[in-house]
Write a protein that holds these residues in place. Structure first.
Motif, PDB file in Angstrom:
ATOM      1  N   ARG A  19       0.812  -1.218   0.000  1.00 47.54           N
ATOM      2  CA  ARG A  19       0.000   0.000   0.000  1.00 47.54           C
ATOM      3  C   ARG A  19       0.844   1.267   0.000  1.00 47.54           C
ATOM      4  N   LEU A  20       2.149   1.124   0.273  1.00 50.79           N
ATOM      5  CA  LEU A  20       3.058   2.273   0.247  1.00 50.79           C
ATOM      6  C   LEU A  20       4.183   1.971  -0.734  1.00 50.79           C
ATOM      7  N   PRO A  21       3.933   2.158  -2.019  1.00 52.80           N
ATOM      8  CA  PRO A  21       4.935   1.787  -3.025  1.00 52.80           C
ATOM      9  C   PRO A  21       6.248   2.529  -2.833  1.00 52.80           C
ATOM     10  N   GLY A  22       7.346   1.756  -2.916  1.00 53.00           N
ATOM     11  CA  GLY A  22       8.670   2.341  -2.796  1.00 53.00           C
ATOM     12  C   GLY A  22       9.161   2.524  -1.379  1.00 53.00           C
ATOM     13  N   VAL A  23       8.352   2.122  -0.396  1.00 56.84           N
ATOM     14  CA  VAL A  23       8.710   2.293   1.014  1.00 56.84           C
ATOM     15  C   VAL A  23       8.885   0.928   1.652  1.00 56.84           C
ATOM     16  N   ASP A  24       9.990   0.744   2.359  1.00 59.52           N
ATOM     17  CA  ASP A  24      10.237  -0.508   3.087  1.00 59.52           C
ATOM     18  C   ASP A  24      10.037  -0.361   4.587  1.00 59.52           C
ATOM     19  N   ILE A  25      10.434   0.780   5.146  1.00 56.19           N
ATOM     20  CA  ILE A  25      10.501   0.939   6.600  1.00 56.19           C
ATOM     21  C   ILE A  25       9.601   2.079   7.045  1.00 56.19           C
ATOM     22  N   LEU A  26       8.884   1.848   8.151  1.00 56.58           N
ATOM     23  CA  LEU A  26       8.052   2.866   8.769  1.00 56.58           C
ATOM     24  C   LEU A  26       8.560   3.160  10.174  1.00 56.58           C
ATOM     25  N   LEU A  27       8.466   4.424  10.577  1.00 54.52           N
ATOM     26  CA  LEU A  27       8.895   4.877  11.888  1.00 54.52           C
ATOM     27  C   LEU A  27       7.720   5.537  12.596  1.00 54.52           C
ATOM     28  N   PRO A  28       7.671   5.452  13.935  1.00 53.53           N
ATOM     29  CA  PRO A  28       6.674   6.244  14.651  1.00 53.53           C
ATOM     30  C   PRO A  28       7.046   7.722  14.585  1.00 53.53           C
ATOM     31  N   GLU A  86      -7.071   6.195  33.869  1.00 58.96           N
ATOM     32  CA  GLU A  86      -7.967   6.587  32.784  1.00 58.96           C
ATOM     33  C   GLU A  86      -7.208   7.417  31.756  1.00 58.96           C
ATOM     34  N   VAL A  87      -7.838   7.571  30.583  1.00 61.06           N
ATOM     35  CA  VAL A  87      -7.273   8.418  29.531  1.00 61.06           C
ATOM     36  C   VAL A  87      -7.489   9.875  29.925  1.00 61.06           C
ATOM     37  N   VAL A  88      -6.401  10.637  30.007  1.00 58.60           N
ATOM     38  CA  VAL A  88      -6.501  12.036  30.410  1.00 58.60           C
ATOM     39  C   VAL A  88      -6.276  13.004  29.257  1.00 58.60           C
ATOM     40  N   ASP A  89      -5.741  12.498  28.145  1.00 55.71           N
ATOM     41  CA  ASP A  89      -5.503  13.380  27.008  1.00 55.71           C
ATOM     42  C   ASP A  89      -5.182  12.524  25.788  1.00 55.71           C
ATOM     43  N   ARG A  90      -5.161  13.151  24.640  1.00 57.37           N
ATOM     44  CA  ARG A  90      -4.779  12.492  23.398  1.00 57.37           C
ATOM     45  C   ARG A  90      -3.829  13.397  22.636  1.00 57.37           C
ATOM     46  N   VAL A  91      -2.834  12.799  22.004  1.00 59.11           N
ATOM     47  CA  VAL A  91      -1.881  13.574  21.219  1.00 59.11           C
ATOM     48  C   VAL A  91      -1.869  13.041  19.791  1.00 59.11           C
ATOM     49  N   LEU A  92      -1.408  13.876  18.886  1.00 58.98           N
ATOM     50  CA  LEU A  92      -1.316  13.460  17.498  1.00 58.98           C
ATOM     51  C   LEU A  92      -0.170  12.468  17.327  1.00 58.98           C
ATOM     52  N   VAL A  93      -0.459  11.356  16.674  1.00 56.15           N
ATOM     53  CA  VAL A  93       0.570  10.381  16.330  1.00 56.15           C
ATOM     54  C   VAL A  93       0.446  10.088  14.841  1.00 56.15           C
ATOM     55  N   GLY A  94       1.493   9.518  14.289  1.00 56.10           N
ATOM     56  CA  GLY A  94       1.471   9.202  12.864  1.00 56.10           C
ATOM     57  C   GLY A  94       2.620   8.298  12.512  1.00 56.10           C
ATOM     58  N   ARG A  95       2.818   8.124  11.232  1.00 54.88           N
ATOM     59  CA  ARG A  95       3.871   7.255  10.731  1.00 54.88           C
ATOM     60  C   ARG A  95       4.733   8.021   9.746  1.00 54.88           C
ATOM     61  N   ILE A  96       6.030   7.773   9.824  1.00 56.58           N
ATOM     62  CA  ILE A  96       6.993   8.383   8.920  1.00 56.58           C
ATOM     63  C   ILE A  96       7.604   7.282   8.070  1.00 56.58           C
ATOM     64  N   ALA A  97       7.655   7.501   6.770  1.00 54.16           N
ATOM     65  CA  ALA A  97       8.242   6.524   5.855  1.00 54.16           C
ATOM     66  C   ALA A  97       9.707   6.867   5.608  1.00 54.16           C
ATOM     67  N   LEU A 103      12.937  11.217   4.956  1.00 52.77           N
ATOM     68  CA  LEU A 103      11.901  10.801   5.897  1.00 52.77           C
ATOM     69  C   LEU A 103      10.651  11.597   5.567  1.00 52.77           C
ATOM     70  N   SER A 104       9.567  10.905   5.238  1.00 56.34           N
ATOM     71  CA  SER A 104       8.360  11.584   4.770  1.00 56.34           C
ATOM     72  C   SER A 104       7.139  11.047   5.515  1.00 56.34           C
ATOM     73  N   PRO A 105       6.273  11.930   6.015  1.00 56.88           N
ATOM     74  CA  PRO A 105       5.009  11.456   6.596  1.00 56.88           C
ATOM     75  C   PRO A 105       4.206  10.711   5.543  1.00 56.88           C
ATOM     76  N   ILE A 106       3.499   9.665   5.966  1.00 54.67           N
ATOM     77  CA  ILE A 106       2.773   8.878   4.966  1.00 54.67           C
ATOM     78  C   ILE A 106       1.443   9.514   4.591  1.00 54.67           C
ATOM     79  N   ASP A 107       0.975  10.516   5.369  1.00 54.56           N
ATOM     80  CA  ASP A 107      -0.327  11.107   5.085  1.00 54.56           C
ATOM     81  C   ASP A 107      -0.239  12.403   4.289  1.00 54.56           C
ATOM     82  N   ARG A 108       0.963  12.781   3.885  1.00 53.85           N
ATOM     83  CA  ARG A 108       1.124  13.965   3.048  1.00 53.85           C
ATOM     84  C   ARG A 108       2.488  13.890   2.361  1.00 53.85           C
TER      85      ARG A 108
END
Length: 555
Positions: free
Chosen positions: A47-56, A429-440, A446-451
């Motif tokens: 699903r991610l052509p040309g990408v082998d490794i993903l990072l948090p 309990e859950v006290v907050d939420r932060v933005l997380v994503g994946r970097i290719a 190093l490129s975010p996978i969502d943009r």
């Protein structure tokens, strides 16, 4: 976001590793300080052509770099440390690890040219050390790599046991056995929370021992008559040693094929492991040994496209080759998500008449993760007030939660990446939420996978593309014949040419309908032509291609 842990608070915030296998990256927050435990990779799929490794994505903690007290690595697996060389520049905090893990990291840091920059602090097995407001202790456990550690975090808000990857192997063969006495003593410390590995929470019984696998591999390889290759995780030093023992028992020379195998052997030998390996055959000498006297230990157990085994399967490795009647032993499990790649390599091998032996039909592997009996034993020892499953898909986390409930743990919380969970004080309990994503890891970038380029390439792969070159005079009238290139949408046939003509007709009509004030405006003219191309192709093909217009204004 102003998430700031106080002295009475103890937070757990996964940036990766919950709801998935891989990309383990866990933050603990206390007294205005954060501690990062592990920073690993996972592997991309088609699903991610040309990408082998993903990072948090470390964005949350990178923005608070001055609050990051340190990075603790529990063991030397790629899904726990592989992202560190890529992301260290964004974090620039001291790194703590036991000797074998530190030896692996030094080689990685050298490859990335940051060996002199990283403050790598070596902690002895079973060592206790201070990082900011955290009083930390490594407790030795067994896993499929030497020197796996549980991490005990003692704070003013309470004590947490972070299990890392572990199992209870009575005969690990390489490295120290698990510290039964220390694990049992944790129950007397009023442990607030246990944050634990869930990978095998659906599997009944016990994970098994490396000693039993060694005996089985020796017997299996002794019965094979042609060239044999074994593939496993390179970091499994005990398995590497078992393959070497099998080579000796069957009168075969052993050759390591794949850089990771050589790297791990050197790292292990640097700190005193694998000292009794037989002389290893250089890859370039493989053809000098009769086929029935050779054993290859190769990388690629997860079907990685550039691995040694994948190249051997496609008969394009420069030194190692297999032929009909040879055998490949997969002495490993399939990491969830890698099934398609692994089956592809196995099918390619079988297509060439090569025998493929796996854990489905032979006893060639035991897991490095705790099964249900081991999880129950750990809860019996530690007796935490709170259980937080980690490291696994949701089905694994929920199965772990059920086990914790059956073991009498009063509070349980199944986390998701980006959820900040208060471990202490009550309630959990859950006290907050932060933005997380994946970097290719996209080539050298190093490129975010969502943009950015990864997202664009992914869209190209699914939707195709069209590029229109349009020449107009100063008044916005089309000059000459527009040029249209279409990629991945229409066939290279007469029918495809008719489709392209329909698109160009739509462009001419759309431009002609524009008022003069918009025709003389490059932006308006370009967008009108772009929409005409895209909408016409969508009507014809059902897809929404990436569309670009090169506008040339003459005169």
């Amino acid at each position: 976001m102003t998430l700031q842990p106080g002295r009475d608070d103890l937070y757990f915030l996964p940036l990766g590793g919950t709801g998935e296998v891989g990309q383990n990256a866990y933050l603990y927050g206390h007294a205005g300080s954060w501690l990062l435990v592990d920073l690993g990779i996972s592997f991309a799929d088609e699903r991610l052509p040309g990408v082998d490794i993903l990072l948090p994505d470390p964005g949350f903690i990178a923005e608070r770099r001055d609050e990051l007290a340190g990075i603790v690595i529990t063991h030397a697996h790629e899904d726990h440390l592989g992202a560190l060389p890529y992301l260290w520049e964004r974090l620039r905090a001291p790194v703590y690890a036991t000797p074998f893990t530190a030896a692996v990291l030094r080689r990685k840091f050298a490859e990335f040219g940051i060996a002199d920059a990283v403050e790598l602090i070596e902690i002895p097995q079973g060592g206790r050390f201070q990082v900011g407001p955290y009083d930390l202790e490594f407790v030795t456990v067994t896993h499929s790599v030497p020197e796996a550690n549980m991490l005990v975090l003692r704070t003013d808000a309470g004590t947490t046991v972070h299990t890392g990857d572990w199992k209870l192997d009575p005969e690990p063969l390489v490295g120290a056995p698990f510290d039964r006495d220390r694990l049992a003593a944790l129950g007397d410390e009023n442990v607030r929370a246990l944050v634990g590995d869930s990978t095998n929470a659906l599997t009944p019984g016990h994970s098994g021992s490396e000693a039993a696998v060694r005996e089985s591999l020796v017997n299996l390889i002794e019965g094979l008559t042609q060239r044999v290759a074994v593939t496993c995780f390179a970091t499994n030093a005990a398995r590497l040693e078992s393959v070497a023992k099998a080579a000796e028992a069957s009168g075969r020379r052993l050759a390591l094929v794949g850089r990771a195998m050589h790297t791990i052997v050197r790292a292990a030998q640097d700190v005193g492991y694998l000292q009794d390996l037989p002389p290893l055959l250089d890859e370039r000498e493989i053809d000098s040994v009769p086929r029935d006297q050779l054993l290859l230990l190769v990388t690629g157990s997860q079907g990685e496209a550039r691995s040694a085994l994948s190249r051997i399967a496609h008969d394009n490795h420069p030194w190692a080759e297999l032929e009909s009647g040879d055998a490949v032993i997969f002495s490993s499990r399939m990491i969830p998500g890698n099934e398609k790649a692994i089956h592809g390599v196995q099918n390619q091998l079988m297509l060439r008449g090569i025998d493929v032996l796996t854990e489905e039909d032979h006893f060639v592997h035991v897991s490095g993760h705790p099964c249900q009996d081991e999880l129950r034993q750990l809860y019996d020892w530690v007796r935490p007030q709170v259980a937080v499953p980690m490291h696994g898909e949701l089905r694994h986390l929920l199965a772990h939660e059920r086990i914790a409930r059956a073991c009498g743990v009063a509070q349980r919380r199944v986390p998701a990446d980006g959820q900040c969970i208060r471990l202490a004080p009550d309630p959990c309990e859950v006290v907050d939420r932060v933005l997380v994503g994946r970097i290719a890891v996209d080539g050298e970038l190093l490129s975010p996978i969502d943009r950015g380029p990864v997202r664009e390439r992914r869209k190209l792969g699914f939707q195709g593309a069209a590029v229109l070159t349009l020449a107009v005079d100063p008044d916005g009238h089309i000059e000459g014949d527009p040029q249209l290139s279409i990629y991945g949408l229409v066939p290279d046939t007469e029918e495809g040419a008719e489709m392209a003509d329909a698109v160009l007709d739509a462009v001419e009509r759309a431009v002609q309908r524009l008022p003069r004030r918009e025709r003389v405006n490059d932006g308006s003219l370009r967008e009108t032509a772009r929409l005409a191309v895209r909408r016409t192709l969508q009507r014809i093909t059902g897809r929404k291609p990436m569309t670009d217009v090169h506008l040339v204004r003459l005169g």
